[in-house]
Design a protein around this motif. Sequence first.
Motif, PDB file in Angstrom:
ATOM      1  N   GLY A  14      -1.564  -2.687   6.577  1.00 13.43           N
ATOM      2  CA  GLY A  14      -2.797  -1.894   6.646  1.00 13.43           C
ATOM      3  C   GLY A  14      -3.828  -2.533   7.569  1.00 13.43           C
ATOM      4  O   GLY A  14      -3.507  -2.925   8.705  1.00 13.43           O
TER       5      GLY A  14
ATOM      6  N   THR B  97      -6.523  -0.683   1.289  1.00 12.71           N
ATOM      7  CA  THR B  97      -7.358   0.431   1.741  1.00 12.71           C
ATOM      8  C   THR B  97      -6.881   1.764   1.172  1.00 12.71           C
ATOM      9  O   THR B  97      -7.657   2.729   1.122  1.00 12.71           O
ATOM     10  CB  THR B  97      -7.448   0.442   3.282  1.00 12.71           C
ATOM     11  OG1 THR B  97      -8.674   1.062   3.653  1.00 12.71           O
ATOM     12  CG2 THR B  97      -6.278   1.134   3.936  1.00 12.71           C
ATOM     13  N   THR B  98      -5.646   1.808   0.690  1.00 14.81           N
ATOM     14  CA  THR B  98      -5.163   3.034   0.037  1.00 14.81           C
ATOM     15  C   THR B  98      -6.075   3.430  -1.126  1.00 14.81           C
ATOM     16  O   THR B  98      -6.301   4.615  -1.381  1.00 14.81           O
ATOM     17  CB  THR B  98      -3.709   2.821  -0.458  1.00 14.81           C
ATOM     18  OG1 THR B  98      -2.870   2.610   0.680  1.00 14.81           O
ATOM     19  CG2 THR B  98      -3.211   3.985  -1.262  1.00 14.81           C
TER      20      THR B  98
ATOM     21  N   GLY C 177       0.848  -1.195   0.000  1.00 18.45           N
ATOM     22  CA  GLY C 177       0.000   0.000   0.000  1.00 18.45           C
ATOM     23  C   GLY C 177       0.877   1.236   0.000  1.00 18.45           C
ATOM     24  O   GLY C 177       2.101   1.163  -0.222  1.00 18.45           O
TER      25      GLY C 177
ATOM     26  N   GLY D 248      -3.192   7.592   6.916  1.00 18.28           N
ATOM     27  CA  GLY D 248      -2.008   6.888   6.427  1.00 18.28           C
ATOM     28  C   GLY D 248      -1.521   7.393   5.091  1.00 18.28           C
ATOM     29  O   GLY D 248      -0.310   7.398   4.814  1.00 18.28           O
TER      30      GLY D 248
ATOM     31  N   SER E  65       2.237   9.319   4.536  1.00 16.82           N
ATOM     32  CA  SER E  65       3.132   8.307   3.958  1.00 16.82           C
ATOM     33  C   SER E  65       4.511   8.856   3.578  1.00 16.82           C
ATOM     34  O   SER E  65       5.518   8.152   3.766  1.00 16.82           O
ATOM     35  CB  SER E  65       2.470   7.630   2.754  1.00 16.82           C
ATOM     36  OG  SER E  65       2.190   8.568   1.732  1.00 16.82           O
TER      37      SER E  65
END
Length: 375
Positions: free
Chosen positions: A197, A36-37, A6, A331, A335
Motif C-alpha cells: 500500500g 489504508t484499506t 490489506g 484499490g 481488489s
Amino acid sequence: MIVGGGVVGCSIAYHLARRGLSDVVVLEREAVGAGTTSKAAGGIRVQFPCETEIRFSLESIEVFERFRDEFGVDPGYTKIGYLYLVSDEPRLRGFERQMALQRSLGADVRLIAPGDAQKLVPALRVDDLIAAVWGPQDGMAGPAEVTNAFARRARELGARILEGVEATALELAGGRVTGVATRDGAIATPLAINAAGPTAARVGRFARVELPVHPRRRHIFFTEPFPEIPGPVPLTSDVASGFYFRKELEQVLLSPGDVEDIGEDFTVPMDWSKVADAVEKAVHRVPVLERARIAGGWAGLRPLTPDDHAIIGWAPGVEGFFLAVGFGGHGFQHSPATGRHVAEWLLDGRSSLDLSLFDPARFARGGAATSPPSR
Ligand SMILES: Cc1cc2nc3c(=O)[nH]c(=O)nc-3n(C[C@H](O)[C@H](O)[C@H](O)COP(=O)(O)OP(=O)(O)OC[C@H]3O[C@@H](n4cnc5c(N)ncnc54)[C@H](O)[C@@H]3O)c2cc1C
C-alpha cells in the motif's frame, strides 16, 4: 510470500490459495486490513478512463454482486450510484470521451441534465452546472468486510496470514529473491509480492527498486445524524472542487477531496483545519448542509502514482519480486480483479487480460510522467 495484508494482499492470497497454491504466506506488520484499506470510503465505480481499469471494475462489480454466495458474508454492497457534477466545457468533453469508451465495454453511464441530477439528489444546488454524469451501476461496500472475507477464505484454503510481523528486508542472491527477513528471522521464498500500500516504495527499496508510489493524505468527515438529506443518495462528486459526499446510515460522509504530501509519516495525523475547507465546498453545493454539525472524521493515505494507474508486474531487474502497488483511490474496488489477475499471471505465466497499462517499467521508459502527483 506477500508483504502486506490489506485488501490487495488478502485478495491475492485468496486467489492464489483458491488456485491450489499450498504455501501462501502473508506478512502483515499490524492486523489484516489495518492499513489504508481501513480508511477507504468503500466507493465502487465503473467510471475509469482506460479500458483495462473499466474491465477491472466490471469484473469486480460481478464479484461484489455474488460476494455473499462466494464468501458467505454480507459485504454491505449497495448500488447507490455515482453522480459526477460538471460545471465546465473542457471537463465535460473529457467525460464524454470516457463515457463512449465505458459504454462500448458495456458499462451503464449516462449524461444527464443538471435538473435530472437534482431529481436524484434534491438538496443539490445545480444553477452553476452544465451537466452531470450518472452511473447507476456504481455503488459501495464495506472495505473491512471484504478484506476480512478474503483473509478468512484464504486461511480456510491453507494460506498463513501472520499478523504483527513486519518484513524488514528482502534476501537476494544473484539478482534473485531467496527470502524475506523479519525481526523474528528470515523466511525462505523464491517469490516476494509487494502489496504494501502506501509503504510500497519503502518495501521496493528492500531490493533497490525505486517505485513512484506517493502516499497522499485525504480526509473524510461525518456529520451528526442529518435527516434533512434522506438516504440513500448516490456518491456525489463536485468535479470542479473535488468535494464529494454520500449518506452513511443517518449521517452524511463528506470529503474536501484534499491531496496532501505529508512525507513518509505513516501515522497520518488529522488536520482539523480541513473541516473549514470541506464545509465551504459542501455548503456551496448542498446549501442545506449549513445546518449539519460535523461529528468527527478520519484521514488516510492514498498510494498515488504519477499517471494514476496501479503498478502490477515483475519488478525490473530482480527475479522473483512481484509488484501490486500504487492503487491510489481505487484499490479497494479493484481488489477482486487484481487478486484474480495476479494469480493468473503467477500461476499461468500470463494474465487473461492485457495488463500493460500497469507495467512497472513504464516510468523508466518515460511512458508516464514521473513527477509526483498533484491530485
Ligand atoms: C480517505 C480515503 C478514501 C478512499 N476511498 C476509496 C474508495 O471509495 N474506493 C476505493 O476503491 N478505494 C478508496 N481508497 C483507496 C484505498 O483505500 C486503497 O487504494 C487500498 O486500500 C489499497 O489497499 P492496499 O492493500 O494496497 O494497502 P493497505 O490497506 O495499506 O495494505 C498494505 C498493508 O501492508 C502492511 N505493510 C506495509 N509495510 C509492511 C512491511 N514491511 N511488512 C509487513 N506489512 C507491511 C500495512 O500494515 C498494510 O496493512 C481511499 C483511500 C483513502 C485514504
